[in-house]
Design a protein around this motif. Sequence first.
Motif, PDB file in Angstrom:
ATOM      1  N   ARG A   1       0.826  -1.003   0.004  1.00  0.00           N
ATOM      2  CA  ARG A   1      -0.025  -0.065   0.011  1.00  0.00           C
ATOM      3  C   ARG A   1       0.908   1.150  -0.077  1.00  0.00           C
ATOM      4  O   ARG A   1       0.583   2.484   0.599  1.00  0.00           O
ATOM      5  CB  ARG A   1      -0.886  -0.006   1.124  1.00  0.00           C
ATOM      6  CG  ARG A   1      -1.725  -1.118   1.392  1.00  0.00           C
ATOM      7  CD  ARG A   1      -2.898  -1.097   2.521  1.00  0.00           C
ATOM      8  NE  ARG A   1      -3.744  -2.335   2.508  1.00  0.00           N
ATOM      9  CZ  ARG A   1      -4.451  -2.516   3.263  1.00  0.00           C
ATOM     10  NH1 ARG A   1      -4.833  -1.666   4.261  1.00  0.00           N
ATOM     11  NH2 ARG A   1      -5.203  -3.469   3.220  1.00  0.00           N
ATOM     12  N   THR A   2       2.070   1.376  -0.758  1.00  0.00           N
ATOM     13  CA  THR A   2       2.936   2.127  -0.574  1.00  0.00           C
ATOM     14  C   THR A   2       2.252   3.329  -1.523  1.00  0.00           C
ATOM     15  O   THR A   2       2.073   3.139  -2.808  1.00  0.00           O
ATOM     16  CB  THR A   2       4.118   1.611  -1.206  1.00  0.00           C
ATOM     17  OG1 THR A   2       4.831   0.660  -0.387  1.00  0.00           O
ATOM     18  CG2 THR A   2       5.263   3.003  -1.186  1.00  0.00           C
ATOM     19  N   PRO A   3       2.378   4.718  -1.059  1.00  0.00           N
ATOM     20  CA  PRO A   3       1.982   5.918  -1.882  1.00  0.00           C
ATOM     21  C   PRO A   3       2.705   5.814  -3.141  1.00  0.00           C
ATOM     22  O   PRO A   3       4.236   5.758  -2.877  1.00  0.00           O
ATOM     23  CB  PRO A   3       1.789   7.036  -0.914  1.00  0.00           C
ATOM     24  CG  PRO A   3       2.126   6.390   0.490  1.00  0.00           C
ATOM     25  CD  PRO A   3       2.720   5.170   0.282  1.00  0.00           C
ATOM     26  N   LEU A   4       2.278   6.166  -4.180  1.00  0.00           N
ATOM     27  CA  LEU A   4       3.202   6.094  -5.593  1.00  0.00           C
ATOM     28  C   LEU A   4       3.196   7.561  -6.309  1.00  0.00           C
ATOM     29  O   LEU A   4       3.442   7.376  -7.649  1.00  0.00           O
ATOM     30  CB  LEU A   4       2.885   5.110  -6.396  1.00  0.00           C
ATOM     31  CG  LEU A   4       3.046   3.570  -5.716  1.00  0.00           C
ATOM     32  CD1 LEU A   4       2.525   2.699  -6.556  1.00  0.00           C
ATOM     33  CD2 LEU A   4       4.464   3.395  -5.590  1.00  0.00           C
ATOM     34  N   GLU A   5       2.523   8.569  -5.552  1.00  0.00           N
ATOM     35  CA  GLU A   5       2.489   9.863  -6.399  1.00  0.00           C
ATOM     36  C   GLU A   5       3.754  10.355  -7.022  1.00  0.00           C
ATOM     37  O   GLU A   5       3.776  10.565  -8.168  1.00  0.00           O
ATOM     38  CB  GLU A   5       2.088  10.865  -5.334  1.00  0.00           C
ATOM     39  CG  GLU A   5       0.827  10.788  -4.773  1.00  0.00           C
ATOM     40  CD  GLU A   5       0.675  10.087  -3.641  1.00  0.00           C
ATOM     41  OE1 GLU A   5       1.814   9.212  -3.270  1.00  0.00           O
ATOM     42  OE2 GLU A   5      -0.226  10.049  -2.794  1.00  0.00           O
TER      43      GLU A   5
ATOM     44  N   ILE B   1       7.227  10.038 -12.501  1.00  0.00           N
ATOM     45  CA  ILE B   1       8.054   9.759 -13.511  1.00  0.00           C
ATOM     46  C   ILE B   1       8.157   8.670 -14.384  1.00  0.00           C
ATOM     47  O   ILE B   1       8.324   8.872 -15.382  1.00  0.00           O
ATOM     48  CB  ILE B   1       9.408   9.418 -12.237  1.00  0.00           C
ATOM     49  CG1 ILE B   1       9.864  10.645 -11.629  1.00  0.00           C
ATOM     50  CG2 ILE B   1      10.492   8.817 -13.221  1.00  0.00           C
ATOM     51  CD1 ILE B   1      10.794  10.290 -10.645  1.00  0.00           C
ATOM     52  N   SER B   2       7.289   7.552 -14.023  1.00  0.00           N
ATOM     53  CA  SER B   2       7.143   6.423 -14.613  1.00  0.00           C
ATOM     54  C   SER B   2       5.662   6.057 -14.465  1.00  0.00           C
ATOM     55  O   SER B   2       5.435   5.062 -13.554  1.00  0.00           O
ATOM     56  CB  SER B   2       8.089   5.503 -14.407  1.00  0.00           C
ATOM     57  OG  SER B   2       7.865   4.108 -15.410  1.00  0.00           O
TER      58      SER B   2
ATOM     59  N   LEU C   1       5.019   2.100 -14.726  1.00  0.00           N
ATOM     60  CA  LEU C   1       5.774   1.241 -13.660  1.00  0.00           C
ATOM     61  C   LEU C   1       4.926   1.456 -12.511  1.00  0.00           C
ATOM     62  O   LEU C   1       4.823   0.470 -11.817  1.00  0.00           O
ATOM     63  CB  LEU C   1       7.151   1.664 -13.533  1.00  0.00           C
ATOM     64  CG  LEU C   1       8.185   0.597 -13.073  1.00  0.00           C
ATOM     65  CD1 LEU C   1       8.031  -0.416 -13.977  1.00  0.00           C
ATOM     66  CD2 LEU C   1       9.525   1.292 -12.941  1.00  0.00           C
ATOM     67  N   ALA C   2       4.464   2.594 -12.386  1.00  0.00           N
ATOM     68  CA  ALA C   2       3.730   2.810 -11.142  1.00  0.00           C
ATOM     69  C   ALA C   2       2.353   1.950 -11.046  1.00  0.00           C
ATOM     70  O   ALA C   2       1.799   1.215 -10.172  1.00  0.00           O
ATOM     71  CB  ALA C   2       3.146   4.223 -11.112  1.00  0.00           C
ATOM     72  N   HIS C   3       1.663   2.074 -12.389  1.00  0.00           N
ATOM     73  CA  HIS C   3       0.613   1.051 -12.499  1.00  0.00           C
ATOM     74  C   HIS C   3       0.748  -0.270 -12.558  1.00  0.00           C
ATOM     75  O   HIS C   3       0.044  -1.196 -11.640  1.00  0.00           O
ATOM     76  CB  HIS C   3      -0.103   1.564 -14.006  1.00  0.00           C
ATOM     77  CG  HIS C   3      -1.169   0.448 -14.351  1.00  0.00           C
ATOM     78  ND1 HIS C   3      -2.435   0.666 -13.811  1.00  0.00           N
ATOM     79  CD2 HIS C   3      -1.324  -0.443 -15.237  1.00  0.00           C
ATOM     80  CE1 HIS C   3      -3.489  -0.307 -14.389  1.00  0.00           C
ATOM     81  NE2 HIS C   3      -2.695  -1.007 -15.178  1.00  0.00           N
ATOM     82  N   LYS C   4       1.853  -0.915 -13.066  1.00  0.00           N
ATOM     83  CA  LYS C   4       2.245  -2.262 -12.764  1.00  0.00           C
ATOM     84  C   LYS C   4       2.473  -2.674 -11.530  1.00  0.00           C
ATOM     85  O   LYS C   4       1.916  -3.719 -11.033  1.00  0.00           O
ATOM     86  CB  LYS C   4       3.523  -2.522 -13.660  1.00  0.00           C
ATOM     87  CG  LYS C   4       3.916  -3.844 -13.786  1.00  0.00           C
ATOM     88  CD  LYS C   4       5.113  -4.070 -14.812  1.00  0.00           C
ATOM     89  CE  LYS C   4       5.456  -5.641 -14.938  1.00  0.00           C
ATOM     90  NZ  LYS C   4       6.547  -5.538 -15.933  1.00  0.00           N
ATOM     91  N   PHE C   5       3.117  -1.771 -10.754  1.00  0.00           N
ATOM     92  CA  PHE C   5       3.348  -2.039  -9.250  1.00  0.00           C
ATOM     93  C   PHE C   5       1.961  -2.083  -8.320  1.00  0.00           C
ATOM     94  O   PHE C   5       1.842  -3.074  -7.600  1.00  0.00           O
ATOM     95  CB  PHE C   5       4.147  -1.082  -8.734  1.00  0.00           C
ATOM     96  CG  PHE C   5       4.419  -1.359  -7.213  1.00  0.00           C
ATOM     97  CD1 PHE C   5       5.291  -2.024  -6.676  1.00  0.00           C
ATOM     98  CD2 PHE C   5       3.638  -0.540  -6.258  1.00  0.00           C
ATOM     99  CE1 PHE C   5       5.713  -2.229  -5.292  1.00  0.00           C
ATOM    100  CE2 PHE C   5       3.976  -0.667  -4.760  1.00  0.00           C
ATOM    101  CZ  PHE C   5       4.761  -1.524  -4.233  1.00  0.00           C
TER     102      PHE C   5
ATOM    103  N   ASP D   1      15.822   0.521 -10.280  1.00  0.00           N
ATOM    104  CA  ASP D   1      16.771   0.926 -11.185  1.00  0.00           C
ATOM    105  C   ASP D   1      16.584   2.469 -11.567  1.00  0.00           C
ATOM    106  O   ASP D   1      17.579   2.825 -12.160  1.00  0.00           O
ATOM    107  CB  ASP D   1      16.579   0.349 -12.552  1.00  0.00           C
ATOM    108  CG  ASP D   1      17.009  -1.560 -12.074  1.00  0.00           C
ATOM    109  OD1 ASP D   1      17.987  -1.594 -11.122  1.00  0.00           O
ATOM    110  OD2 ASP D   1      16.579  -2.107 -13.028  1.00  0.00           O
ATOM    111  N   LEU D   2      15.659   3.074 -11.045  1.00  0.00           N
ATOM    112  CA  LEU D   2      15.277   4.473 -11.352  1.00  0.00           C
ATOM    113  C   LEU D   2      16.237   5.556 -10.526  1.00  0.00           C
ATOM    114  O   LEU D   2      16.408   4.873  -9.204  1.00  0.00           O
ATOM    115  CB  LEU D   2      13.802   4.912 -11.427  1.00  0.00           C
ATOM    116  CG  LEU D   2      13.073   4.159 -12.384  1.00  0.00           C
ATOM    117  CD1 LEU D   2      11.392   4.641 -12.091  1.00  0.00           C
ATOM    118  CD2 LEU D   2      13.273   4.456 -13.712  1.00  0.00           C
TER     119      LEU D   2
END
Length: 1256
Positions: free
Chosen positions: A818-822, A827-828, A831-835, A880-881
Amino acid sequence: MEVDGDGDALFAQAFPEICANICRELDVVDEHDIGGGVAAARETPSKVSQILNLGPVPCCDHSEILMITMTLSALPRGIPRFDITWRNSPMGESGSGHNFLNTSIINHLRRTGTQLVASSLLKSMILIPRCSTDSSDNSGWWSRFPMLGAIIPASIVPNTPRQREIHVKHDLNPQPLLSLSVKPHPQFHSFSIFDAACLVSGKNLQVPSQRLPAGIYVSINVDSRGRWKSALKVLSSEKSVVWGDTVTLSSRASHVFSVEIRASYEADRMLGSGEAIGKLQLSWDELLSHGDESFDISFLPVRDVHPSLTLKIAVMHACQNQNSALSGSLIDCEIGRDTDAGHARLVEYVTSENVSHLNAAVEHLQLVLDQCPVSHPDHATVLTNLAYARLQGYIRNHLQDNDTTTSLFRDALALRPQRHPDHPLSLYNLTAALIWRHKKNSTAADIREAAQFYHELLPLCPEGTYLRSIAEGPNGVDYVISAFNNLPIASDEGIHLRRVVLKLCPLGHQLRPRALHKLSMALRSHFTQHGNIDDLDTSIQLDREAMSLYPEGHGDYLNNLALSLVLRFEHQGKPNDLDEAISLQEEALRLRPVGHASRDIALSNLGLTLITRFYKRDDIDDITRAVSLYREALTLRPPGHPRRDTTLSNLATALNIRYHKSHVREDLNEAIDLYRESLQLKRPDRPKHHVTLRNLGSALCSRFTQTGKNEDVEEAINLCQESLAVLSSLHPAMCSSYIQLQKAYLFPYQMCFELFDSHVMTRSSIISRREAAAAFGGAQSLPVDAASCAIHRDNLRRAVELMEQGRGQQWSLASRLRTPLEDLESISPALAHKFLHLSKHLSDAQCSVASTDGVTADRAATEYRRLTRQWDAVVAEIRDLRAFSRFLLPPSYEDLQAAARYGPVIILIASQYSRSAIIVPMSGDPHHVPLPSVALAELINLKDRFARAIRDASKMGPKVPRNDLIVLLRTVWDEIMLPIVNVLQHGLKLKFHSRIWLCPTAAFTSIPLHAAHPFRTNADRSKEPCLEDLYICSYTPTLSALVRSRQMMKRRVTPSFVTIGQGQTGAGKGKALLAVDSELELVHKLAPATINRTTISGDTATQAGALEALQQNTWVHLACHGKQDRMQPYHSHFVMRDERLTLLDIMERDIPRAEFAFLSACHTAVGDEETPDEVIHLAAGLQFSGFKSVVGTLWEVDDSVAKHVVESFYENMFKDLKDDSVMDCTKAAWALNRATHAVKTKVPLEQRMVFVHIGV
């Protein structure tokens, strides 16, 4: 001679020389006939044509009569053309040239054909005609032309309905140079009688050189010059062949019947005659004596076994001869003869082991190789023959160089790519060379390469063939996989091979149980080295299938399944696995009574499982029985036994365990002696070597506590370090080794936390992760021990990091999903959607694993692990980012200091090494506060005294002084909180009434630190202030939890308030809460009228209704019975009308809109005893689910007086709140502080201090 067009003049000039060459080539006997032709040619070419247009050829009665016409003509550029036509002619027709068409012309035609045509064409030109039984006819031209049929194509047989032709071309001219045609005579009839031999089968066909053949064939004499060759058939696994071929013979063509059995080493193009398996000559009388019945003929023995053929002789007419396969003599060439000689010398070497025969074989075969360049069609065959001879010398230690041999096999394989008939045999030959080199040199690269080749070879070997049986045998794939299993790291290639073998053993196949058993063991071995639970689950499934194929029981399969179940129990803690394993092993022991060769194994396995159950149930009978079993096993493994070291170690372990239970020093000393003896016998590369090292270190540490001898602890340190050195970095046993090492010498805690984290993360459900954490008894103290070690080394920042990394892992693991990904989305986005997508599926998978159906749960667990691997891969991609290199890694001190943004965080540490506090300020380095007057035992005692005092106080009247509580709270103030307050006041200069956050660990978690009070009066009669007089206190489970709640504060939404109440007890236990309804009415009245307010109570306060209310509202007040489950904290719950609302139910909901919750229920903020540092309770669960600020309770609440605290709290919370103002959950700590002060005269001490604030 016929000449076309303008070529007359040019050809006439060359014709005399051509004719002279013809005469020489034809080896003419009667020059009269041909001489006239030559003379005529010089004058008139047309006369030559007339002379060479031969007359009819006499033939035997009842045989086909052929007319031969030879025409010499010219083609463009002066290239001569020589045509020979065979045609029918009426019997008895006169003609000339009888003495011309003799053996010499036939030899000429064969020589000419050899020059102009590849030898493979001549092989097909094989048909031997038969004459009648009339001896007078036979004495005529037939006796003069014995090879007449040798040049006729085999496809042209008597009674062919139309003429056939064969054309031979020269490289310099596209037109045919030689044409042959046959046309049967329309009046021809066949009445001749022949003998037909049917080659049925052969058995016991062993090759003298022991080489693996491509096929077996039989050769039978047809006449004095020609032999018949059967079809080449593949040898079966039973060393037999079935042919069913028929050959037409005649007893008049030869005096004896001669037959040979030969092995060919080429399935495609055969070089030489191969290797003779047997040769035999029989008289025709003996052969024909069997009549029409099939019979066996036996040959001289090969390796004490007689090869044999099954034949059948029948008498038939020529017209019946439709299925015979006839051939001329086998091709005779120099390289073929040298090859056969090489084979013969090799057979002599293999049978006698005389090196001179080996040298002769190699010399012959090397000579052949020298005559066959790479472009030669037999080059691969020659390479293989030479390599095999050299390999036999290497096997028998007469040649030391196997590299050259392997290189020759590689070159041969390169010339026989996939789909080549000899590709499988070339693969096998190369693997054989690699295996033998591994046997002598133990080169891991050889066995890995051999495994890859076997992976390709096995599917190419048909079931039931000799090649298949050898490839699957002990010197084939079994050896390869066994060698892989002996490597330090279990082989993926070996497992792939086992899967291939299993696919080749379908249901009902007699070898399927063994294939299941072998693959299961390989997967279990792979699990022990890599810790992949999928391997173990698959191994158990395979074991169960193997068991189902042996309903009467099978000792090996019983033990195999039991061992896998024990491993899974050790990894996941499922008690059913342990119980089933013991039942299986007891049955296996029953199947192996006294005197059975494998009884020692059954004894050892059962003893080990009993030890495991002792750890689970603490039953001394289990460990006593284990000692007895191991002593019996040791008697069955005397000195020199290959597994004596394992039994010594197992017996030592059982004695060491019994020592810790019964404290008999003799058990400990005997255990140490047995461990030492085991290490002297155990090789470092044995799988359990690290375990014995670690166990001896543990025993020495135990003796050190008794004797105080430094040499024991020093040796223990060295042993633990050696144990770590032999393990891979991700080995499951690394964590246990580190725990043991830190007992002897305090260091690498971080690695231990990471390994522990990885181990727990493999569990597919929240509950199983907590059980895994609880199972590591020594791991609970690691966080505080690590922090104490870092403090001792004056590294306070590292102490904070280690403390945070080691505790609250259950919340840390769950919060990853449940990590916030704003920031990542900016940036990506992809990748955020995939996570997010994988996190959602992974979170859902945790719920699926809770199924009570074993099969469904196992399938869900496998799916969970698959998703975990994908999730890990995405996390690695995010790292890797550049800006996310520490994404989801343990936070640094700088990251954690964000928790102290609005006030210092105080971490209280209680370990066996020290008791102290670390204050994390709003900026700068942390501060260390030693607590020297507090002993760990006193803290544990203090916790128990608080529980008794609170229990006693609940029975007192409201006006009765709580003297026991006062004494305890004064102790907390004097020995714990006062030293901390001094640093806050004088070191940090913290202002009064500032916010502080308490983060207790270990034994501190059960002590009401916020209520610390001196209960003393100053000289001026003023009361000495308590902690809550000085500061506004809150708690936080971890620093990360507080940071996360602050980050989520950015999401502000329109507030809504729900009150949930349930006064009933649900299960009928306990008393009803009579003040719930009035409390709800009070809260509803105090809540701002400008916000949306709802109430759920009575029959509507169900589990589903409460969950929906939690998700739909931002502020929640909950008044009901609360229950903390100390054995399984995730089952802690609120009592609803129908079902329990458990902590697990709440955690499975993501409620990002939530802000504040007041839990007016019992035991909502107290954790369990087994894992106190995990801080698993209802209040923490609500904080995890999204509530940033929570008020909970430490023990039982009296609802009749709690409403006073509730009323005062909300009055302060909403004080001065204007209509357009936003409710602020960060005021909750201050409002609770004010409320407890305000109700001092109304509410007893234990009911005031029961409420605590958690969060922002």
